[in-house]
Design a protein around this motif. Sequence first.
Motif, PDB file in Angstrom:
ATOM      1  N   SER A   1       0.930  -1.210   0.128  1.00  0.00           N
ATOM      2  CA  SER A   1      -0.191   0.117   0.075  1.00  0.00           C
ATOM      3  C   SER A   1       0.872   1.259  -0.163  1.00  0.00           C
ATOM      4  O   SER A   1       1.963   1.310   0.910  1.00  0.00           O
TER       5      SER A   1
ATOM      6  N   VAL B   1      -0.289   4.409   0.686  1.00  0.00           N
ATOM      7  CA  VAL B   1      -0.458   5.320   1.769  1.00  0.00           C
ATOM      8  C   VAL B   1       0.135   4.706   2.967  1.00  0.00           C
ATOM      9  O   VAL B   1       0.596   5.538   3.817  1.00  0.00           O
TER      10      VAL B   1
ATOM     11  N   LEU C   1       2.658   7.005   5.310  1.00  0.00           N
ATOM     12  CA  LEU C   1       2.231   7.144   6.525  1.00  0.00           C
ATOM     13  C   LEU C   1       3.512   6.508   7.512  1.00  0.00           C
ATOM     14  O   LEU C   1       3.953   7.315   8.432  1.00  0.00           O
TER      15      LEU C   1
ATOM     16  N   MET D   1      -3.570  10.979  -3.219  1.00  0.00           N
ATOM     17  CA  MET D   1      -3.632  10.355  -1.631  1.00  0.00           C
ATOM     18  C   MET D   1      -2.329  10.638  -0.879  1.00  0.00           C
ATOM     19  O   MET D   1      -2.555  10.771   0.427  1.00  0.00           O
ATOM     20  N   ASN D   2      -1.331  10.388  -1.524  1.00  0.00           N
ATOM     21  CA  ASN D   2       0.062  10.586  -0.474  1.00  0.00           C
ATOM     22  C   ASN D   2       0.299  11.694  -0.325  1.00  0.00           C
ATOM     23  O   ASN D   2       0.749  12.169   0.553  1.00  0.00           O
TER      24      ASN D   2
ATOM     25  N   THR E   1      -1.741  12.170   2.797  1.00  0.00           N
ATOM     26  CA  THR E   1      -1.056  11.411   3.772  1.00  0.00           C
ATOM     27  C   THR E   1       0.111  12.185   4.449  1.00  0.00           C
ATOM     28  O   THR E   1       0.020  12.111   5.785  1.00  0.00           O
TER      29      THR E   1
ATOM     30  N   ALA F   1      -1.487  14.772   6.668  1.00  0.00           N
ATOM     31  CA  ALA F   1      -2.045  14.212   7.785  1.00  0.00           C
ATOM     32  C   ALA F   1      -0.779  13.968   9.040  1.00  0.00           C
ATOM     33  O   ALA F   1      -0.866  14.204  10.007  1.00  0.00           O
ATOM     34  N   VAL F   2       0.387  13.590   8.391  1.00  0.00           N
ATOM     35  CA  VAL F   2       1.373  13.139   9.387  1.00  0.00           C
ATOM     36  C   VAL F   2       2.108  14.553   9.925  1.00  0.00           C
ATOM     37  O   VAL F   2       2.477  14.694  11.159  1.00  0.00           O
TER      38      VAL F   2
END
Length: 423
Positions: A110, A112, A116, A374-375, A378, A381-382
């Motif tokens: 994956s 993502v 992550l 999406m990355n 991600t 978010a991190v």
Amino acid sequence: MSSALLILLGLVVLLFTGLPIFAGLAIFGGLLIMNGAGSFGGLTEIIFNKISLYILVCIPLFTYMAHLMIRGRIVDDLYETAYTLTRHLPGGVGIATIAACMVFSAISGSSVATALTIGAVAIPQMIRYGYSPQVAYGLVAAGGTLGILIPPSGPMIIYGVATDTSIGGLFMAGLLPGLLLAGIFMLSTSFHQRHAKREKRATLQEIGSALRKSAWAIALPCMVLGGMYLGVFTATEASAIGAMLALLVGTAIYRTIGIKEIWLAAIDASRTSGMLFMILAGAAIFSHAITKMMLPQQIVEFVLSADMGVYGFLIAMMILILILGMFLESIAIILITSPVVLPALGILEISPIWYGVLLVINLELAMITPPVGMNLFTIKAVTGAPIGQIIRGAAPYAVLMIVGLLLVLLFPQLAMWLPSTML
């Protein structure tokens, strides 16, 4: 051909409304069937035939293997080992980040999850060694994309099922292009960060200690892929063996997996697999509908009449997929385009394995391409960093990924050589 484009456009517009992918595929396909046949008869049989395939067993098992290794903290020392081996090189900490992404990709499957997990550890370390935050964000976003190219890969399994292509062959075909992209990223990082802070070369004792810590995290995917390559077991059998080995290592060697972790890993794997099976059920309806409407034949007739040739067709498809990838999730793109494209591949004598690798590299590119990369989200978010800064950091790696895509397009043996040597 015009009706095929209208149908694909209608489905894309429907998915833009925020409708779940499985629902969009099922509703749109059902409406097409209803319009043509006047009833929904036979839909349950169509869905059952699609999702009862034996090969699909490898989806939950590979996912379970990954969750066991993550929850059992078998992969915790990957980044430290990579850093120990590369810390003396120009851009060593960035190279370590790509190397850790590469190995973790062979575990998680994956993009993502790779971005992550590695990002949480690597980004602070790169900034501490003088990398600008923008570069650090872009490097992890790009390194994370290797998660769907280096096997085992979830999207490759889905593509293999959708096109009836050997999943073991696809896994082997993705390995060299994955290493090629990782190498391109490493060379670029080494050149651009040659003046960044670095440490002295690790001693043999330090190297030995680091390798011992992450030996099982490296060995498990090697055993799974090696067994498939040597013909010892199939992709489905490999997934079962991988899950069993991950369970044994976590419980008997690391002793970090108990009943609770086994249960939680099973729940996580079930959720992920259930989502994929729902999407496959919707795709079965959509694929049946367009087959009944003879859209694949229209595509074939168009390709023959346009006399595009192999490279003209592939370039056109890569541009289309890149555009779709800016807005849609990778699994949706695979399931929407594959039934339409497959007959044209046969007419042009294009290997579905080669095309599958080109498709996945293009989907990797979509992972770091706005507005729905999406990355990128991600990493946001991190880190909590502004999305514009992350996009600017990832942009150079998007260009490098296009270079890698062109290399695999111009030199098919980069993808086809390893599968041709499988036992």
